[in-house]
Design an enzyme around this catalytic site. Structure first.
Site, PDB file in Angstrom:
ATOM      1  N   HIS A 139      -0.880 -18.333 -11.273  1.00  0.00           N
ATOM      2  CA  HIS A 139       0.092 -19.119 -12.030  1.00  0.00           C
ATOM      3  C   HIS A 139       0.629 -18.275 -13.177  1.00  0.00           C
ATOM      4  CE1 HIS A 139       2.048 -22.557 -13.822  1.00  0.00           C
ATOM      5  NE2 HIS A 139       1.394 -22.361 -14.957  1.00  0.00           N
ATOM      6  N   GLY A 154      -0.615 -17.942 -19.004  1.00  0.00           N
ATOM      7  CA  GLY A 154      -0.968 -18.819 -20.108  1.00  0.00           C
ATOM      8  C   GLY A 154      -1.049 -20.258 -19.643  1.00  0.00           C
ATOM      9  N   GLY A 157       2.835 -25.286 -20.277  1.00  0.00           N
ATOM     10  CA  GLY A 157       3.554 -25.780 -21.443  1.00  0.00           C
ATOM     11  C   GLY A 157       3.566 -24.844 -22.630  1.00  0.00           C
ATOM     12  N   LYS A 160       6.013 -20.060 -21.063  1.00  0.00           N
ATOM     13  CA  LYS A 160       6.192 -18.888 -20.181  1.00  0.00           C
ATOM     14  C   LYS A 160       7.601 -18.833 -19.590  1.00  0.00           C
ATOM     15  CE  LYS A 160       2.778 -20.101 -17.499  1.00  0.00           C
ATOM     16  NZ  LYS A 160       2.374 -21.310 -18.217  1.00  0.00           N
ATOM     17  N   ASP A 178       6.325 -19.559 -12.067  1.00  0.00           N
ATOM     18  CA  ASP A 178       5.352 -20.601 -11.730  1.00  0.00           C
ATOM     19  C   ASP A 178       4.233 -20.083 -10.833  1.00  0.00           C
ATOM     20  OD1 ASP A 178       4.429 -23.296 -12.029  1.00  0.00           O
ATOM     21  OD2 ASP A 178       4.956 -23.596  -9.929  1.00  0.00           O
ATOM     22  N   GLU A 203      11.864 -23.064 -13.861  1.00  0.00           N
ATOM     23  CA  GLU A 203      11.724 -24.460 -14.280  1.00  0.00           C
ATOM     24  C   GLU A 203      11.680 -24.520 -15.804  1.00  0.00           C
ATOM     25  OE1 GLU A 203       8.469 -28.078 -14.421  1.00  0.00           O
ATOM     26  OE2 GLU A 203       8.001 -26.248 -13.297  1.00  0.00           O
ATOM     27  N   ARG A 244      -4.655  -6.346 -34.407  1.00  0.00           N
ATOM     28  CA  ARG A 244      -3.516  -6.030 -35.269  1.00  0.00           C
ATOM     29  C   ARG A 244      -3.189  -4.538 -35.272  1.00  0.00           C
ATOM     30  NH1 ARG A 244      -4.305  -9.104 -40.931  1.00  0.00           N
ATOM     31  NH2 ARG A 244      -2.210  -8.200 -41.196  1.00  0.00           N
TER      32      ARG A 244
END
Length: 311
Positions: A139, A154, A157, A160, A178, A203, A244
């Site tokens: 995914h 990830g 929602g 991505k 997707d 999407e 970082r």
């Protein structure tokens, strides 16, 4: 489940002519290795790899045609087994009667082509290696950014697809959204493609499904891409310490291949498309031998050693 290719697919892909054995076209080919059975034709039957597609070229057929008919029939019967996926005669040579008879009796597909043996072998091997490569589905979104295949993953929602849309608007190319089908086509080589059902589609929540090729043109999409970098988007966690400097390179294992892996925290105000774009450019720089993080660490260590107070 082990990938497999049917003999019929080889016939269709390379436009081969069927001499006999049509009932055996459903036979599976489970390996990309081919066999030129010279030793079998010479009468040495040990270690005959019957499960491979058999290739007969000029050398094999010249020798075979010099045998007596009884010897030809004996060796043709050894060639044609219940697991042999097919026998391919190259260069448009006439098919010996003994091989036709043996193939017909065992329903082994007997095929011919006018192509040169070495060229045909190479093409079929490449096709089988691609089709039989270990495969998985993940995914996420796959985008070609400056020639670097970046797989964005990830939680659902996290943004991505929206990030991919922004990348496409910035001139990069979408491969899949997707669901990404990933094949390991060689040592350390992962190639991602989109399932045919959702090819070129994105999407976007609140809008729905959009066709990227129709909206942005053929230059905004591509059918497949080697995966070089994985970016994981996650909601910013205040309790978590994020990298970082960039000295430590994490990797993610996909099938049997380790891929460079970055975790990118998401929160309002961060332009994810630009960050991922820079990550791809930085990956290219590292491949060219320029590692900014290591150079900075070296300068810092030198400054500390020199007692430089101007830090």
């Amino acid at each position: 489940m082990q990938p497999k290719v049917r003999t019929a697919e080889i016939v269709k892909q390379f436009n081969l002519k069927i001499v006999t054995g049509e009932e055996g076209l459903h036979r599976p080919i489970l390996t990309a290795d081919l066999c030129r059975p010279g030793l079998v034709l010479a009468g040495y039957y040990a270690y005959y790899p019957a499960e491979r597609l058999q290739i007969l070229g000029k050398t094999e057929l010249t020798f075979f045609n010099n045998l007596t008919y009884e010897e030809q029939l004996e060796r043709a019967n050894v060639l044609c087994t219940d697991e042999t996926p097919g026998i391919l005669i190259t260069r448009g040579f006439d098919v010996p009667e003994a091989i036709v008879k043996a193939a017909d009796e065992t329903n082994v597909p007997l095929l011919t082509t006018k192509g040169h043996t070495t060229s045909v072998e190479s093409q079929i091997t490449n096709f089988l290696e691609a089709e039989l490569a270990p495969t998985t589905a993940m995914h996420g979104v796959l985008v070609d950014i400056y020639g670097v295949g970046v797989f964005i993953k990830g939680a659902s929602g996290v943004g991505k697809s929206e990030t991919a849309l922004e990348l496409v608007k910035r001139g990069h190319r979408l491969v899949a959204d997707d669901s990404v089908e990933i094949r390991q086509t060689g040592d350390g080589i992962l190639v991602g493609t989109a399932p045919k059902l959702i090819q070129h589609l994105l999407e976007i929540r609140g809008i729905g499904i959009i066709d990227v090729m129709t909206l942005f043109g053929a230059g905004a999409v591509r059918s497949h891409k080697k995966i070089s970098l994985v970016c994981n988007l996650e909601i910013w966690d205040q309790a978590k310490v994020y990298d970082r400097v960039g000295l430590d390179q994490e990797t993610l294992q996909i099938i049997d291949t380790e891929i460079p892996f970055l975790t990118i925290p998401v929160r309002p105000g961060r332009n994810l498309a630009v960050i991922i774009e820079v990550a791809a450019m930085n990956y290219r720089l590292k491949n060219m031998g320029i590692n900014t993080a290591e150079e900075f660490a070296g300068r810092l260590a030198q400054a500390i050693e020199d007692g430089n107070g101007g830090l």
